[in-house]
Design an enzyme around this catalytic site. Structure first.
Site, PDB file in Angstrom:
ATOM      1  N   ASP A   1      -0.768   6.959   6.402  1.00  0.00           N
ATOM      2  CA  ASP A   1      -1.869   6.047   6.112  1.00  0.00           C
ATOM      3  C   ASP A   1      -2.026   5.165   7.344  1.00  0.00           C
ATOM      4  O   ASP A   1      -1.158   4.356   7.660  1.00  0.00           O
ATOM      5  CB  ASP A   1      -1.533   5.201   4.873  1.00  0.00           C
ATOM      6  CG  ASP A   1      -2.636   4.225   4.508  1.00  0.00           C
ATOM      7  OD1 ASP A   1      -3.601   4.073   5.290  1.00  0.00           O
ATOM      8  OD2 ASP A   1      -2.533   3.592   3.440  1.00  0.00           O
TER       9      ASP A   1
ATOM     10  N   LYS B   1     -11.761  -1.386   8.720  1.00  0.00           N
ATOM     11  CA  LYS B   1     -10.967  -2.265   9.571  1.00  0.00           C
ATOM     12  C   LYS B   1     -11.273  -2.017  11.048  1.00  0.00           C
ATOM     13  O   LYS B   1     -11.635  -2.929  11.774  1.00  0.00           O
ATOM     14  CB  LYS B   1      -9.482  -2.079   9.270  1.00  0.00           C
ATOM     15  CG  LYS B   1      -9.135  -2.368   7.797  1.00  0.00           C
ATOM     16  CD  LYS B   1      -7.707  -2.049   7.450  1.00  0.00           C
ATOM     17  CE  LYS B   1      -7.451  -2.106   5.954  1.00  0.00           C
ATOM     18  NZ  LYS B   1      -7.479  -3.448   5.387  1.00  0.00           N
TER      19      LYS B   1
ATOM     20  N   TRP C   1       0.835  -1.212   0.000  1.00  0.00           N
ATOM     21  CA  TRP C   1       0.000   0.000   0.000  1.00  0.00           C
ATOM     22  C   TRP C   1       0.862   1.252   0.000  1.00  0.00           C
ATOM     23  O   TRP C   1       0.524   2.250  -0.638  1.00  0.00           O
ATOM     24  CB  TRP C   1      -0.970  -0.021   1.173  1.00  0.00           C
ATOM     25  CG  TRP C   1      -1.960  -1.141   1.036  1.00  0.00           C
ATOM     26  CD1 TRP C   1      -2.054  -2.271   1.789  1.00  0.00           C
ATOM     27  CD2 TRP C   1      -2.977  -1.249   0.028  1.00  0.00           C
ATOM     28  NE1 TRP C   1      -3.062  -3.072   1.316  1.00  0.00           N
ATOM     29  CE2 TRP C   1      -3.644  -2.473   0.237  1.00  0.00           C
ATOM     30  CE3 TRP C   1      -3.381  -0.430  -1.035  1.00  0.00           C
ATOM     31  CZ2 TRP C   1      -4.702  -2.899  -0.570  1.00  0.00           C
ATOM     32  CZ3 TRP C   1      -4.427  -0.850  -1.845  1.00  0.00           C
ATOM     33  CH2 TRP C   1      -5.083  -2.071  -1.598  1.00  0.00           C
TER      34      TRP C   1
END
Length: 359
Positions: free
Chosen positions: A168, A192, A100
Site C-alpha cells: 500500500d 495524496k 491502515w
C-alpha cells in the site's frame, strides 16, 4: 487567498494543475465540452487515459511485464481485491505498522488466513518492526510503505524472494524512488500525490492474477478483466484520471520522482530539524523511521495543541490536527506542498513557542 493545506488527504494540489484544469473546465481542446462530459469510449478521452498511463510508467520506470490499472473504490476496496485475486494457498503475511495496515489485514482475514509476521503496535506504531521470517507458503506478503497517521516509513524494502510483495503506497507513491520490480503489486489511493479523490492506482505483475479462485470472482472484482479492458471495463473515473494526468505532467516538469524526492527530503529536514531543537514541540515517530510525507508532532498539552491549530488557521496554515487515534498535531507535506508552505509553518511554530503566536 489560498491557504497552505496540510491535510493528509484529500490533499493540496499543484496550483499550476488547478489553473490548467480551470482553463479547460468548460471546454477541453476545442472539442466543445468538458472532460467531465466526455464518453469514456470517445477518442478524445482515450487519449487522456493513455497519456496518464504512459506518464505513470515513465515516472516510476514500471517494467513491461506489469499492468497499470485505473480503478475506483479507494485503497479500502483493494484490501479485499488483493486477497481475492492473489488467492492460491489461502494464506498471506501482513506487517502491521499502523491503522491502515491493520485494516488491510482484517479485511484479508475474511477471505484467507492471515499471519502477522511483524508489528509495531507495542509502541503505538511509532517505528517500523524488523521482519525476521516469512511463511514459506504465503500467497503474498503485505506492507504499507508510508504510514499516514503515525508518520513512519520503510527505509528498506524487504526482499521476499519468490513470494510476491504487496505494498500500500497510498501516501508515499511518487514521493521517492522505488524499484517497482521488487513488488508483485502496488496500490494507492490518488488523493495524496497523484490527484483528487476518486481514482485508485494498481500496478500489478501480469502473471499474478492468473489463478482459479480469481476466475470465479464477479467480473468487476477481477484484475485480469480490468487489465484486458485497459481499465475501461466499466465507466472509469474520467475526470480524476484527467487530473492525475495533469499532476503527472507537473511532476515530470519538477525533475520526475528523483527530482521531487530531493525537494521532499529538504522540506522534511526543515521540519524535523526544528522539532529536534524546539523547547516546546516534539516529533512523535521514531527518528530512524520518519516519514517524508506525514509529520506528527505535539506540544505535549492538548489545550495548547488546540490553540496552535486555531491560531495557525488564522494565518492560512490549515488542517494541522493530528489523527484522532494519535492526537496532537500533524503536517502532511506531499509533493504539491511548496517549500514556502513549510517555511511559513516553521516560522509560525517559532513565534508560537516564544509566545508571539499565542493568546
Amino acid at each position: 487567498m489560498r491557504v497552505y493545506n496540510f491535510s493528509p488527504g484529500p490533499a493540496t494540489l499543484p496550483v499550476e494543475v488547478l489553473e490548467q484544469a480551470a482553463k479547460e473546465m468548460v471546454e477541453y481542446k476545442d472539442c466543445g465540452m468538458s472532460v467531465m462530459e466526455m464518453s469514456h469510449r470517445s477518442k478524445m478521452y482515450e487519449e487522456i487515459h493513455e497519456e496518464a498511463e504512459i506518464l505513470l510508467k515513465e515516472l516510476m520506470e514500471i517494467p513491461s511485464n506489469y499492468k497499470v490499472l485505473f480503478l475506483q473504490g479507494g485503497a479500502s476496496q483493494q484490501f479485499a481485491m488483493i486477497p481475492m485475486n492473489l488467492y492460491k494457498n489461502g494464506k498471506a503475511d501482513y506487517v502491521l505498522t499502523g491503522e491502515w495496515a491493520n485494516k488491510a489485514c482484517k479485511e484479508a482475514a475474511k477471505i484467507l488466513k492471515t499471519t502477522v509476521i511483524a508489528t509495531s503496535e507495542d509502541k503505538n506504531f511509532s517505528y517500523i518492526p524488523d521482519i525476521k521470517e516469512f511463511s514459506p507458503d504465503a500467497d503474498y506478503i503485505h506492507i504499507t510503505t508510508n504510514n499516514t497517521i503515525c508518520g513512519t516509513r520503510f527505509l528498506k524494502i524487504p526482499d521476499t524472494g519468490n513470494i510476491p510483495l504487496v505494498a500500500d503506497m497510498s501516501s508515499g507513491i511518487l514521493s521517492e524512488v522505488f524499484d517497482v520490480s521488487k513488488f508483485g503489486l502496488i496500490y494507492a489511493g490518488a488523493q495524496k500525490n497523484i490527484g483528487p479523490a476518486g481514482l485508485t492506482i494498481v500496478i500489478i505483475r501480469e502473471d499474478l492474477p492468473e489463478n482459479e479462485y480469481a476466475s470465479k470472482l464477479p467480473s468487476i472484482f477481477q484484475y485480469k478483466v480490468h487489465a484486458k479492458a485497459n481499465s475501461l471495463f466499466n465507466t472509469a473515473p474520467t475526470y480524476s484520471i484527467y487530473m492525475a494526468k495533469l499532476c503527472l505532467e507537473w511532476l515530470k516538469n519538477q525533475g520526475g520522482v528523483a527530482g521531487i524526492q530531493k525537494v521532499n527530503e529538504a522540506k522534511a529536514k526543515l521540519m524535523y530539524d526544528f522539532l529536534d531543537n524546539s523547547p516546546l514541540f516534539s516529533g512523535i515517530a521514531d527518528k530512524k523511521y520518519r516519514s517524508l510525507m506525514n509529520i506528527p508532532f505535539t506540544t505535549g498539552d492538548d489545550a495548547k495543541d488546540k490553540d496552535f491549530i486555531k491560531k495557525a488557521a488564522e494565518v492560512g496554515l490549515v488542517n494541522l490536527s493530528g489523527h484522532r487515534l494519535v492526537g496532537g498535531l500533524r503536517a502532511s507535506i506531499y509533493n504539491a506542498m511548496p517549500m514556502a508552505g513549510v517555511e511559513k509553518l516553521v516560522n509560525f511554530m517559532k513565534d508560537f513557542e516564544t509566545g508571539e503566536g499565542q493568546g
